[in-house]
Write a protein that holds these residues in place. Structure first.
Motif, PDB file in Angstrom:
ATOM      1  N   LEU A  49     -17.692   9.800  -8.360  1.00  0.00           N
ATOM      2  CA  LEU A  49     -16.841  10.870  -7.827  1.00  0.00           C
ATOM      3  C   LEU A  49     -15.857  11.353  -8.890  1.00  0.00           C
ATOM      4  CD1 LEU A  49     -16.102   9.701  -4.162  1.00  0.00           C
ATOM      5  CD2 LEU A  49     -17.489  11.651  -4.907  1.00  0.00           C
ATOM      6  N   ALA A  50     -15.355  10.409  -9.693  1.00  0.00           N
ATOM      7  CA  ALA A  50     -14.482  10.799 -10.805  1.00  0.00           C
ATOM      8  C   ALA A  50     -15.269  11.649 -11.800  1.00  0.00           C
ATOM      9  CB  ALA A  50     -13.930   9.551 -11.492  1.00  0.00           C
TER      10      ALA A  50
ATOM     11  N   LEU B  76     -17.857  13.502 -11.172  1.00  0.00           N
ATOM     12  CA  LEU B  76     -18.158  14.802 -10.581  1.00  0.00           C
ATOM     13  C   LEU B  76     -17.004  15.790 -10.740  1.00  0.00           C
ATOM     14  CD1 LEU B  76     -20.123  13.945  -7.321  1.00  0.00           C
ATOM     15  CD2 LEU B  76     -20.806  15.604  -9.057  1.00  0.00           C
ATOM     16  N   CYS B  77     -15.788  15.267 -10.860  1.00  0.00           N
ATOM     17  CA  CYS B  77     -14.635  16.144 -11.069  1.00  0.00           C
ATOM     18  C   CYS B  77     -14.748  16.900 -12.385  1.00  0.00           C
ATOM     19  CB  CYS B  77     -13.336  15.325 -11.056  1.00  0.00           C
ATOM     20  SG  CYS B  77     -12.920  14.619  -9.443  1.00  0.00           S
ATOM     21  N   PHE B  78     -15.528  16.363 -13.302  1.00  0.00           N
ATOM     22  CA  PHE B  78     -15.705  16.989 -14.618  1.00  0.00           C
ATOM     23  C   PHE B  78     -17.133  17.491 -14.839  1.00  0.00           C
ATOM     24  CE2 PHE B  78     -12.344  13.859 -14.856  1.00  0.00           C
ATOM     25  CZ  PHE B  78     -11.338  14.511 -15.549  1.00  0.00           C
ATOM     26  N   ASN B  79     -18.031  17.181 -13.898  1.00  0.00           N
ATOM     27  CA  ASN B  79     -19.447  17.482 -14.103  1.00  0.00           C
ATOM     28  C   ASN B  79     -19.981  18.599 -13.217  1.00  0.00           C
ATOM     29  OD1 ASN B  79     -22.592  16.144 -13.313  1.00  0.00           O
ATOM     30  ND2 ASN B  79     -22.086  16.762 -15.395  1.00  0.00           N
ATOM     31  N   THR B  80     -19.210  19.011 -12.198  1.00  0.00           N
ATOM     32  CA  THR B  80     -19.676  20.124 -11.366  1.00  0.00           C
ATOM     33  C   THR B  80     -19.617  21.417 -12.175  1.00  0.00           C
ATOM     34  OG1 THR B  80     -17.431  20.271 -10.457  1.00  0.00           O
ATOM     35  CG2 THR B  80     -19.084  19.111  -9.145  1.00  0.00           C
TER      36      THR B  80
ATOM     37  N   PHE C 235     -12.575   4.780  -9.415  1.00  0.00           N
ATOM     38  CA  PHE C 235     -12.230   6.206  -9.442  1.00  0.00           C
ATOM     39  C   PHE C 235     -11.058   6.451 -10.397  1.00  0.00           C
ATOM     40  CE2 PHE C 235      -9.767   9.848  -7.863  1.00  0.00           C
ATOM     41  CZ  PHE C 235     -10.742  10.830  -7.865  1.00  0.00           C
TER      42      PHE C 235
ATOM     43  N   SER D 128     -24.283  13.769  -8.007  1.00  0.00           N
ATOM     44  CA  SER D 128     -24.057  13.941  -6.566  1.00  0.00           C
ATOM     45  C   SER D 128     -25.137  13.245  -5.739  1.00  0.00           C
ATOM     46  CB  SER D 128     -23.996  15.432  -6.205  1.00  0.00           C
ATOM     47  OG  SER D 128     -25.190  16.099  -6.584  1.00  0.00           O
TER      48      SER D 128
ATOM     49  N   MET E 189     -11.163   8.579 -13.879  1.00  0.00           N
ATOM     50  CA  MET E 189     -10.315   9.757 -14.098  1.00  0.00           C
ATOM     51  C   MET E 189      -9.482   9.637 -15.379  1.00  0.00           C
ATOM     52  SD  MET E 189     -10.960  11.976 -11.750  1.00  0.00           S
ATOM     53  CE  MET E 189      -9.567  13.108 -11.790  1.00  0.00           C
TER      54      MET E 189
ATOM     55  N   GLY F 240     -23.886  18.485 -12.078  1.00  0.00           N
ATOM     56  CA  GLY F 240     -23.573  17.796 -10.842  1.00  0.00           C
ATOM     57  C   GLY F 240     -24.759  17.317 -10.029  1.00  0.00           C
TER      58      GLY F 240
END
Length: 328
Positions: A218-219, A221-225, A12, A176, A16, A172
């Motif tokens: 998860l890292a 997803l912080c940029f892909n949602t 993670f 996800s 990031m 996402g």
């Protein structure tokens, strides 16, 4: 347990750190994602940085420090993952270099995928830890595949890589669904290990790598949602499919993972049905395939589609784990 947590946190953290650099580099190179002309509702996404899958894969490397020494399973999985990432990278490079969304031809993609799948499938078949047996959450005994095992393994690789690739169509969505799949891989492998069905150090290493993939995704997803700042591209979707397929084959968990990966199957089936029906009748079953685009055309917000797919994946994962616990 500590190794699993450390691998997750390390992946993670590295993800990031890498992803902002990834975005900056792709923008500087003007390597934005081209959008297919018929996906007109995604025109605003034209030029969004792509190839974020490179960061996902690189973030897995620190997990090697937390794996069991003396076992090679983790290296095999990472080599296969990188191999599929390279196929995806070539495809992405062609797309951004020539400003179209075609990339490698379907035949070229399949040839590369089959070649890599054949190598690892033959290795698994003749290896001591895998052989020709698989476990199923609905059968109390191992299923013996015999000489058909290599063909089945090749099918698993093609199914996972292409299904994850098809699922990667909304912000996402693929990330996800895949992080949920990876989390349940950890649980299922853990159950099989403590039940004495999978006893090698390779099983522990697969759990560590799956935990690392959860952290990496998860890292991402912080940029892909929605709205996505970066796409994973085929670099990401093919590598994720290759990773899951490798764990499915080497962990003899392919049938269980197919149940958890129900949304991959639904996505692929929607495309197959659309193509067959259109060729036969010139009519479309869905407004657009894959299925997530059909829902999008119906006016469903893409974030809601991603959440729904993830919830269904989670429920199927719980059912699979419950079946395994009942058997073991």
């Amino acid at each position: 347990m500590i190794s699993i947590l450390c691998a997750f946190l390390a992946a993670f953290a590295v993800g990031m750190l890498l992803l902002p650099l990834n975005i900056r580099l792709v923008r500087r190179l003007k390597a934005g994602q081209p959008i297919l002309s018929y996906v007109d509702n995604h025109k605003s996404k034209q030029g969004t940085p792509t190839m974020g899958g490179a960061s996902i894969v690189l973030a897995l490397i620190p997990a090697l420090f937390f794996t069991v020494r003396g076992d090679k399973t983790q290296y095999i999985i990472l080599i296969v993952t990188v191999g599929y990432a390279l196929i995806g990278f070539i495809d992405d490079f062609i797309k951004v270099r020539y400003k179209n969304n075609k990339g490698l031809s379907p035949v070229q993609k399949i040839i590369f995928q089959v070649l890599l799948a054949t190598i690892i499938s033959v290795y698994a078949y003749y290896g001591d830890d895998v052989g020709s047996t698989v476990y199923a959450p609905f059968a109390p005994k191992k299923i013996e595949l015999g000489v058909l095992a290599p063909l089945y393994y090749i099918f698993i690789f093609l199914a996972f890589t292409n299904s994850v690739n098809l699922t990667d169509g909304l912000d996402g969505l693929a990330s996800s669904v895949t992080v949920t799949n990876s989390a349940f891989c950890c649980v299922m492998l853990g159950i099989a290990f403590f039940a004495g069905e999978l006893t090698s150090d390779g099983t522990l290493n697969m759990i560590v790598l799956c935990a690392a993939l959860c952290g990496s995704l998860l890292a991402f997803l912080c940029f892909n949602t929605h709205p996505a700042k970066i796409f994973m591209g085929d670099t990401g979707s093919l590598s994720l499919g290759g990773f899951l397929a490798c764990v499915a084959v080497l962990g003899r968990m392919s049938l269980s993972m197919l149940l958890v990966g129900i949304m991959y199957i639904v996505t692929s089936l929607s495309v197959i049905i659309q193509v067959i029906v259109f060729k036969l009748t010139k009519k479309r079953v869905f407004l657009m395939a894959p299925l997530h685009h059909h829902f999008e055309r119906k006016g469903v917000f893409e974030g809601k589609i991603a959440v729904t797919y993830t919830i269904i994946t989670f429920v199927c994962g719980v059912v699979t784990v419950a079946l395994m616990l009942a058997l073991y």
